[in-house]
Design a protein around this motif. Structure first.
Motif, mmCIF file in Angstrom:
data_model
loop_
_atom_site.group_PDB
_atom_site.id
_atom_site.type_symbol
_atom_site.label_atom_id
_atom_site.label_comp_id
_atom_site.label_asym_id
_atom_site.label_seq_id
_atom_site.Cartn_x
_atom_site.Cartn_y
_atom_site.Cartn_z
ATOM 1 N N ASN A 72 -0.413 -16.275 11.503
ATOM 2 C CA ASN A 72 -0.490 -14.889 11.964
ATOM 3 C C ASN A 72 -1.240 -13.980 10.994
ATOM 4 O O ASN A 72 -0.753 -12.915 10.602
ATOM 5 N N LEU A 73 -2.452 -14.358 10.621
ATOM 6 C CA LEU A 73 -3.285 -13.524 9.769
ATOM 7 C C LEU A 73 -3.764 -12.313 10.567
ATOM 8 O O LEU A 73 -4.321 -12.458 11.662
ATOM 9 N N GLN A 74 -3.537 -11.103 10.021
ATOM 10 C CA GLN A 74 -3.891 -9.872 10.729
ATOM 11 C C GLN A 74 -4.491 -8.863 9.766
ATOM 12 O O GLN A 74 -4.178 -8.841 8.570
ATOM 13 N N ALA A 75 -5.344 -8.013 10.327
ATOM 14 C CA ALA A 75 -5.903 -6.907 9.540
ATOM 15 C C ALA A 75 -4.813 -5.890 9.220
ATOM 16 O O ALA A 75 -3.876 -5.680 9.998
ATOM 17 N N HIS A 76 -4.950 -5.268 8.068
ATOM 18 C CA HIS A 76 -4.018 -4.235 7.610
ATOM 19 C C HIS A 76 -4.848 -3.143 6.958
ATOM 20 O O HIS A 76 -5.955 -3.381 6.466
ATOM 21 N N ALA A 77 -4.318 -1.928 6.952
ATOM 22 C CA ALA A 77 -5.066 -0.805 6.386
ATOM 23 C C ALA A 77 -5.433 -1.031 4.917
ATOM 24 O O ALA A 77 -6.428 -0.492 4.430
ATOM 25 N N LYS A 78 -4.646 -1.859 4.200
ATOM 26 C CA LYS A 78 -4.905 -2.094 2.787
ATOM 27 C C LYS A 78 -5.403 -3.509 2.501
ATOM 28 O O LYS A 78 -5.506 -3.899 1.343
ATOM 29 N N GLY A 79 -5.671 -4.290 3.541
ATOM 30 C CA GLY A 79 -6.136 -5.652 3.324
ATOM 31 C C GLY A 79 -5.838 -6.526 4.524
ATOM 32 O O GLY A 79 -6.333 -6.273 5.619
ATOM 33 N N ARG A 82 6.686 -11.286 5.922
ATOM 34 C CA ARG A 82 5.329 -10.763 6.075
ATOM 35 C C ARG A 82 4.801 -10.327 4.719
ATOM 36 O O ARG A 82 5.405 -9.511 4.014
ATOM 37 N N MET A 83 3.645 -10.882 4.357
ATOM 38 C CA MET A 83 3.059 -10.650 3.048
ATOM 39 C C MET A 83 1.715 -9.938 3.200
ATOM 40 O O MET A 83 0.958 -10.221 4.138
ATOM 41 N N LEU A 84 1.414 -9.053 2.257
ATOM 42 C CA LEU A 84 0.150 -8.324 2.227
ATOM 43 C C LEU A 84 -0.678 -8.784 1.043
ATOM 44 O O LEU A 84 -0.190 -8.850 -0.087
ATOM 45 N N CYS A 85 -1.946 -9.095 1.319
ATOM 46 C CA CYS A 85 -2.922 -9.339 0.252
ATOM 47 C C CYS A 85 -3.926 -8.199 0.279
ATOM 48 O O CYS A 85 -4.653 -8.019 1.268
ATOM 49 N N ARG A 86 -3.957 -7.403 -0.767
ATOM 50 C CA ARG A 86 -4.884 -6.284 -0.839
ATOM 51 C C ARG A 86 -6.324 -6.779 -1.005
ATOM 52 O O ARG A 86 -6.570 -7.795 -1.645
ATOM 53 N N GLY A 87 -7.247 -6.040 -0.427
ATOM 54 C CA GLY A 87 -8.658 -6.308 -0.656
ATOM 55 C C GLY A 87 -9.300 -7.295 0.287
ATOM 56 O O GLY A 87 -10.513 -7.517 0.214
ATOM 57 N N VAL A 88 -8.523 -7.899 1.196
ATOM 58 C CA VAL A 88 -9.099 -8.843 2.155
ATOM 59 C C VAL A 88 -9.760 -8.046 3.287
ATOM 60 O O VAL A 88 -9.182 -7.082 3.797
ATOM 61 N N LYS A 89 -10.938 -8.454 3.693
ATOM 62 C CA LYS A 89 -11.665 -7.768 4.757
ATOM 63 C C LYS A 89 -11.630 -8.620 6.030
ATOM 64 O O LYS A 89 -12.185 -9.717 6.063
ATOM 65 N N LEU A 90 -10.956 -8.110 7.061
ATOM 66 C CA LEU A 90 -10.881 -8.798 8.351
ATOM 67 C C LEU A 90 -11.366 -7.872 9.450
ATOM 68 O O LEU A 90 -11.203 -6.648 9.364
ATOM 69 N N GLU A 91 -11.925 -8.457 10.480
ATOM 70 C CA GLU A 91 -12.277 -7.674 11.652
ATOM 71 C C GLU A 91 -11.020 -7.382 12.475
ATOM 72 O O GLU A 91 -10.051 -8.122 12.433
#
Length: 284
Positions: free
Chosen positions: A119-126, A148-157
């Motif tokens: 479930n990789l998804q775009a987030h406002a911070k990564g 649910r984990m956030l990785c900052r700096g990842v660029k997703l469409e």
């Protein structure tokens, strides 16, 4: 997504995994691996007793509802430090956690832990992804969780996804406790989670925190221990969202709705600082 399961014959050793975590600091891709890990683990009664003490659970003969996270930690570490995993483990932010207890977890001495990511998804911070963990015995699934984990700096469409749910029930104060300066080290000893942001002010400052912060899963465990008489022991889903971290040392107040099959909770700090919100409900 079809998962390629790898079954291990023993739990991974944490020392080597921490070396891998410390030496991987770069984002290497934007695709999650389709590999999952499984392993049978034994419940160490001394470790379980120490966990109950650190988190405030009574010894009622059942595994605490958050304890399978401890059984799964080494397997999770191996999955998240593998070459195929694209994000550095250090720096990941735990946004939310949802556990489902399907059956009473009594007399559990050995169980199979399974972990995977999806479930990789775009987030406002990564970008966010879900770390999925299950606990099975010989009869089938006992417990499952999504972190649910956030990785900052990842660029997703794609558009960022927000999944927070506000409390809807009237809440009253049900408990108040101190989070001492050394609770991060106490929890690390029983969990194996020696993330530097939890251990001391000096190590936390290396990662941009002014002081050490409490583990999110300790906050959840301590909360569920305080609500033990209100919560079902099985057929229940308990979901929380982590907001502002609990800086150490701190004092916090737990608010919750009246005991019922469904309910809301909120963990608050000084000055109406909101640390964690959550909800429990029967499984459907």
């Amino acid at each position: 997504m079809t998962i390629d399961w790898q079954t291990l014959d023993r739990e991974p050793g944490l020392s080597a995994l921490y070396v891998h975590a410390a030496t991987r600091r770069k984002i290497t891709g934007t695709t999650l691996p389709d590999k999952g890990l499984r392993c049978w683990v034994d419940v160490d009664q001394q470790r379980l007793a120490a966990y109950r003490k650190v988190c405030g659970f009574a010894d009622d003969g059942l595994l605490p509802p958050t304890y399978p996270h401890i059984l799964a930690f080494a397997l999770q570490m191996q999955l998240l430090t593998a070459k195929e995993f694209p994000f550095p483990l250090l720096g990941l932010i735990h946004l939310s956690n949802r556990i489902r207890v399907l059956r009473p977890m009594g007399a559990v001495s050995r169980a199979r832990v399974s972990v995977q990511v999806q479930n990789l998804q775009a987030h406002a911070k990564g970008a966010t992804f879900d770390l999925i963990t299950t606990l099975d015995d010989q009869l089938g699934t006992l417990w499952e969780a999504e972190s649910r984990m956030l990785c900052r700096g990842v660029k997703l469409e794609g558009e960022p996804v927000e999944n927070e749910v506000a409390a809807t029930l009237e809440l009253i104060e049900v408990a108040h406790w101190k989070a001492p300066a050394d609770i991060g080290r106490q929890y690390a000893k029983v969990s194996g989670d020696y993330n530097p942001i939890h251990l001391s002010a000096a190590s936390a400052k290396l990662f941009g925190f002014p002081t050490a912060i409490a583990h999110g899963l300790w906050n959840k465990a301590r909360t569920l221990a305080a609500l033990a008489e209100q919560l079902p022991t099985a057929n229940v889903e308990i979901a929380v969202q982590f907001h502002k971290p609990v800086r150490l040392p701190s004092e916090v107040t737990l608010l919750a709705s009246a005991a019922a099959s469904s309910g809301d909770l909120r963990l608050m700090g000084a000055g109406e600082l909101e640390h964690m919100t959550g909800h429990w409900q029967p499984l459907t």
